[in-house]
Design an enzyme around this catalytic site. Structure first.
Site, mmCIF file in Angstrom:
data_model
loop_
_atom_site.group_PDB
_atom_site.id
_atom_site.type_symbol
_atom_site.label_atom_id
_atom_site.label_comp_id
_atom_site.label_asym_id
_atom_site.label_seq_id
_atom_site.Cartn_x
_atom_site.Cartn_y
_atom_site.Cartn_z
ATOM 1 C CG ASP A 340 -3.415 -4.531 7.088
ATOM 2 O OD1 ASP A 340 -3.610 -3.463 6.467
ATOM 3 O OD2 ASP A 340 -2.282 -4.996 7.289
ATOM 4 C CG ASP A 406 2.377 -0.775 5.843
ATOM 5 O OD1 ASP A 406 1.828 -0.894 6.958
ATOM 6 O OD2 ASP A 406 1.914 -1.285 4.810
#
Length: 560
Positions: A340, A406
């Site tokens: 990430d 997301d």
């Protein structure tokens, strides 16, 4: 190529490397060599391809967190259409692909030329039309002032710039897909069904609960289990712990071994989340080495998600992060990393002089991933960056999957998957079945819509299965079985997106390269002003009356 000089001219000219790839892409890059006696500051270095005058309409992308790759169109007039990415990463609003084609081009019609900058840091895409009628499209790395200074004899190499041409957007996309699929490192079509536990538990990690999730996942056919953020240091929320890459003894007194053993004992691969390029001020490593925080002087950059950037351009910092990751990989049987990157790079410099550092940070990130992959053959890495903020062919040279967004609300993902596939084939798109109520939008959708959206990508699940009903689990198991039975086609076929006049309906599918089989879906994403027609055209398939699995169109459409 265009270069801005700051001292005497050096050796610079046309691209030093031009290739025609498998699938028909053109890729080019250039080297700039300082043959003089003085230092040379590189300020701008782009590569451009000529396009014909009848290409007069632009399509590229915009977007933001949770809604990446939103298409936008405009005419190409005299002057420059310039898209700059200055976030230190590709960005959720990146142009991604800049197309210029005949006015009104669609998925199947109209001649189009497109360009992509394969770089994960600051970058440009541009189109230019001169008053003479000459036109070009191109791109390159966007360098901050003083970021690259070549000493005598040193060389700067641009990132790869990719060009595609096709009749219709599908034709342009197919060249990118075939180029990527021809790579030796490209993942196979038997991609494992994945469960990520983030939206099930967030930071509330507990062995019994996570083991229960593993059992539920294995029972419905999941093949890979990913433990997300919260397993390390003082990471009980997003305010602390980033940079301290050791397993938390508070949460995991016996390490991750009990969970890893549980997951692998159930026949699943184990995956783990990292965010190696970031740091919380509330961490042991920040207290020990505050000079490793990327900044331009005595002040800290504005925080985002309570975090700063750790400067991988500092050799000691790079070695610390590399060794910490290597230690975790050496101790546990890890098959997959979710990597990430949750903030932009601003005031992106190196203390104490504030020298700009985006270029070095990007190269260090590439080098770190390359070292990890070389030491651990077979390890897969997913690139995630606040969702889909690092989607480019630079990062895809060394990673195996991208997290599209997301937001996994299927209504939003219908659009985001559709347009991310303009650059990347479905098998590289992380596409998960969400919980009944979306965590990002609050919308509620039937499982059939959630699953039918997700199967046109690398299928995963992001849902607390311990709260699913028996009926939900039965249906979910059937979808997983359908995906496994058809993933060779779903993840290896040619993508076909159907031009349909009503924007409330999306029709698309995948067709086997030999045109022997196909799977299509028809998605209603809104209420139309008219009744939809009873017949739809499914292009690209030469057989009639059956799907890849032998069911009739009506049966397949009912299921998908």
């Amino acid at each position: 190529m265009r270069s801005t000089r700051s001292t005497r001219l050096l050796s610079c000219g046309c691209p030093s490397s031009i290739e025609l790839t498998v699938g028909g892409l053109i890729k080019a890059r250039a080297e700039l060599i300082n043959t003089g006696e003085d230092p040379y500051t590189v300020n701008d270095c782009v590569i451009a391809f000529p396009i014909p005058q009848h290409a007069q309409e632009i399509l590229d992308f915009a977007g933001h967190w949770g809604k990446e790759r939103v298409p936008q169109r405009r005419p190409l007039g005299v002057g420059v259409h310039l898209r700059e990415g200055r976030k230190g990463r590709t960005g959720p609003d990146a142009a991604t692909l800049l197309h210029v084609g005949v006015p009104g081009f669609s998925f199947s019609e109209g001649e189009i030329w497109a360009v992509h900058t394969g770089w994960s840091g600051n970058h440009t895409h541009y189109a230019e039309r001169l008053f003479t009628g000459a036109q070009v499209i191109g791109g390159g790395e966007l360098l901050l002032p003083g970021e690259v200074i070549l000493q005598p004899g040193q060389t700067y190499t641009t990132p790869w710039i990719y060009g595609s041409h096709g009749h219709g957007l599908d034709g342009v996309a197919r060249r990118f897909h075939r180029f990527l699929r021809a790579r030796e490192s490209h993942p196979s079509t038997t991609r494992p069904v994945t469960l990520n536990v983030w939206e099930a538990v967030y930071f509330d990690q507990d062995l019994d609960r996570l083991a229960d999730l593993a059992e539920q996942a294995a029972a419905i056919g999941v093949e890979r289990y990913v433990l997300d953020d919260g397993w390390f240091g003082a990471r009980r929320d997003d305010r602390a712990g980033l940079g301290d890459w050791t397993v938390s003894p508070e949460i995991w007194p016996h390490g991750l071994h009990p969970l890893v053993d549980k997951v692998t004992g159930l026949g699943m691969e184990f995956g783990l989340w990292f965010e190696p390029e970031m740091i919380n001020l509330n961490s042991a490593i920040a207290r020990k080495h505050p000079e490793w925080i990327m900044s331009t002087g005595d002040r800290l950059p504005v925080e985002s998600r309570h975090q700063q950037v750790i400067n991988l351009g500092i050799p000691e910092c790079y070695a610390y992060i590399r060794d910490a990751i290597f230690d975790i990989l050496a101790e546990y049987k890890i098959s997959y990393i979710k990597w990430d990157h949750n903030r932009d790079l601003i005031d992106a410099g190196t203390s104490p002089d504030g020298r700009p550092g985006v270029h070095e940070q990007t190269l260090a990130f590439y080098r770190l991933v390359d070292e990890i992959k070389a030491a651990h053959p077979g390890l897969e890495i997913e690139t995630c960056s606040s969702g889909g903020a690092r989607v480019d062919l630079g990062v895809l040279e060394r990673t195996d999957r991208i997290w599209v967004s997301d937001c996994i609300d299927p209504l939003e993902r219908q659009h985001m998957n559709r347009w991310t596939a303009q650059l990347l084939p479905p098998e590289l798109l992380g596409s998960h079945i969400a919980s009944g109520r979306s965590h990002t939008t609050g919308r509620v959708h039937d499982l059939s819509f959630r699953a039918a959206t997700a199967i046109f990508g690398h299928l995963g699940i992001e849902w607390d299965l311990t709260k699913a009903t028996a009926e939900d689990l039965t249906e979910l198991r059937e979808w997983v079985s359908f995906y496994k039975a058809n993933r060779t086609l779903l993840l290896g076929g040619d993508l076909v997106r159907v031009d349909f006049p009503d924007p409330t309906t999306l029709t698309y599918g995948v067709v086997a390269p030999d045109r022997s089989s196909a799977i299509y879906t028809v998605a209603s994403i809104g209420r139309s002003e008219v009744t939809l027609p009873g017949r739809l055209r499914f292009p690209g398939w030469i057989r009639t009356g059956a799907t890849a699995s032998g069911r009739s169109w009506s049966e397949a459409r009912h299921q998908a």
